[in-house]
Structure formats: C-alpha cells, structure tokens
Write a protein that holds these residues in place. Structure first.
Motif, PDB file in Angstrom:
ATOM      1  N   VAL A  46     -12.307  18.334 -20.373  1.00  0.00           N
ATOM      2  CA  VAL A  46     -11.244  18.077 -21.346  1.00  0.00           C
ATOM      3  C   VAL A  46      -9.880  18.207 -20.671  1.00  0.00           C
ATOM      4  N   PHE A  47      -9.727  19.182 -19.781  1.00  0.00           N
ATOM      5  CA  PHE A  47      -8.466  19.356 -19.068  1.00  0.00           C
ATOM      6  C   PHE A  47      -8.157  18.138 -18.205  1.00  0.00           C
ATOM      7  N   VAL A  48      -9.141  17.635 -17.483  1.00  0.00           N
ATOM      8  CA  VAL A  48      -8.922  16.469 -16.621  1.00  0.00           C
ATOM      9  C   VAL A  48      -8.557  15.243 -17.460  1.00  0.00           C
ATOM     10  N   TYR A  49      -9.247  15.038 -18.582  1.00  0.00           N
ATOM     11  CA  TYR A  49      -8.904  13.913 -19.446  1.00  0.00           C
ATOM     12  C   TYR A  49      -7.476  14.045 -19.957  1.00  0.00           C
ATOM     13  N   MET A  50      -7.106  15.223 -20.412  1.00  0.00           N
ATOM     14  CA  MET A  50      -5.761  15.429 -20.943  1.00  0.00           C
ATOM     15  C   MET A  50      -4.718  15.245 -19.839  1.00  0.00           C
ATOM     16  N   PRO A  84      -9.928  30.156 -20.622  1.00  0.00           N
ATOM     17  CA  PRO A  84      -9.156  30.168 -21.879  1.00  0.00           C
ATOM     18  C   PRO A  84      -7.690  29.772 -21.674  1.00  0.00           C
ATOM     19  N   LEU A  85      -7.112  30.177 -20.551  1.00  0.00           N
ATOM     20  CA  LEU A  85      -5.728  29.788 -20.283  1.00  0.00           C
ATOM     21  C   LEU A  85      -5.617  28.277 -20.072  1.00  0.00           C
ATOM     22  N   THR A  86      -6.596  27.706 -19.401  1.00  0.00           N
ATOM     23  CA  THR A  86      -6.635  26.248 -19.228  1.00  0.00           C
ATOM     24  C   THR A  86      -6.774  25.559 -20.579  1.00  0.00           C
ATOM     25  N   ASP A  87      -7.591  26.129 -21.466  1.00  0.00           N
ATOM     26  CA  ASP A  87      -7.736  25.568 -22.814  1.00  0.00           C
ATOM     27  C   ASP A  87      -6.408  25.581 -23.565  1.00  0.00           C
ATOM     28  N   ILE A  88      -5.652  26.642 -23.425  1.00  0.00           N
ATOM     29  CA  ILE A  88      -4.360  26.754 -24.114  1.00  0.00           C
ATOM     30  C   ILE A  88      -3.382  25.711 -23.583  1.00  0.00           C
ATOM     31  N   VAL A  89      -3.298  25.572 -22.271  1.00  0.00           N
ATOM     32  CA  VAL A  89      -2.410  24.569 -21.672  1.00  0.00           C
ATOM     33  C   VAL A  89      -2.836  23.165 -22.096  1.00  0.00           C
ATOM     34  N   THR A  90      -4.129  22.906 -22.078  1.00  0.00           N
ATOM     35  CA  THR A  90      -4.649  21.598 -22.463  1.00  0.00           C
ATOM     36  C   THR A  90      -4.336  21.300 -23.928  1.00  0.00           C
TER      37      THR A  90
END
Length: 169
Positions: free
Chosen positions: A12-16, A137-143
């Motif tokens: 999800v991070f890479v897509y975003m 979780p931090l990556t999720d927040i940024v994403t």
C-alpha cells in the motif's frame, strides 16, 4: 501475523508513493504555491506557462473541447479556485462525455485507504511487543496522510471542475 501485515503495508505504501510522485515533480510545487498565495514567485510569464501547460496536459488526457479548455484556462484568474490536484494527477478522474467521475486510480486510492484501516490496528498490536516493528505502523500513518491529502483535494476538485466545465455536480 506480521508475515502478512508487513508485505501488505509495504504494498500500500509503494502504491501511494507512486500515486504521490507527480507531487514531487517540477510543476507541482509551483502550482501549489501559486494556488495558495496567488503570487507569481518566478515571474508572471513563468507561472502562466506552467499553469497553461498543466491545463493543456489535463485537457489532452481527457479529450476536452477547445471551449472546455478555455474555461479551464479562464479559472487561472482566480488561483485558489484552480483544481490543482487534478491538474497534477489527471488519472484520478475520467471524463465520461458529460461530466468528470472517479477514475480507476481514484478507486484504488479509496481501496488503499480502506486497506490501511484494516492493516493498521493489528500492525500496532504486533508492534507493541517489538520496537523494530514500529516502522510498519508509522509507515501506515504516513501512507494514510498522503492518501487523505489526495482524496480530500481530488473530491473538491471534481465538484469544482464539473460545476465550471459542465454545469453539473
């Protein structure tokens, strides 16, 4: 559990990040600054050229008529009203012949945000006992912040551009 959550978070991070990339390219910061302040920091001709080029790319992508392109260019007299997010990310919408609707990239953006809503709680739970796992979780927040920014701005831009170009919401 983390063997499933970690790859999902990264995907999800890479897509975003790929969806966000146009924000980091040359015309985007100039368009954002111009739209916020209404000033021409690089000189009136340079900013006008950037705005005209961005509207031209948007119009070409969606095969707008010359009249619709002229209406879009006419919006540049009021910088705060220009749909900058759609000019930077024209793939978020598609023109169905009568109005602009959400495109496939927009629907994937919504799916990514929904996926984050499902991924985040168990990721936080798994990371509570292991400090190195807090990166997920931090990556999720940024994403989520990146996606929310695009979603919020694209929704208002879709309404605005439909009102201006087609007279419909």
């Amino acid at each position: 559990m983390m063997t499933l959550l970690a790859p999902a978070t990264v995907a999800v991070f890479v897509y975003m990040l790929l969806l966000w990339l146009p924000e980091l390219q040359d015309p985007a910061p100039v368009l954002r600054r111009w739209s916020r302040t209404g000033s021409n920091p690089a000189g009136i001709h340079a900013v006008d050229a950037v705005v005209t080029a961005a509207t031209g790319r948007f119009a070409a992508r969606h095969a707008l008529t010359e009249t619709q392109t002229a209406l879009l260019n006419g919006m540049s007299s009021r910088p705060a009203m220009v749909p900058v997010t759609l000019l930077i990310h024209p793939a978020l919408v598609r023109y169905d012949g009568t109005r602009f609707v959400r495109g496939s990239a927009f629907n994937l953006l919504l799916a990514g945000l929904a996926g984050l809503g499902l991924i985040f709680p168990p990721t936080v739970g798994a990371a509570l006992g292991d400090v190195p796992l807090w990166v997920f979780p931090l990556t999720d927040i940024v994403t989520f912040a990146m996606g929310w920014f695009l979603l919020k701005n694209a929704l208002s831009d879709i309404s605005l551009i439909n009102l201006v170009l087609t007279g419909k919401h």
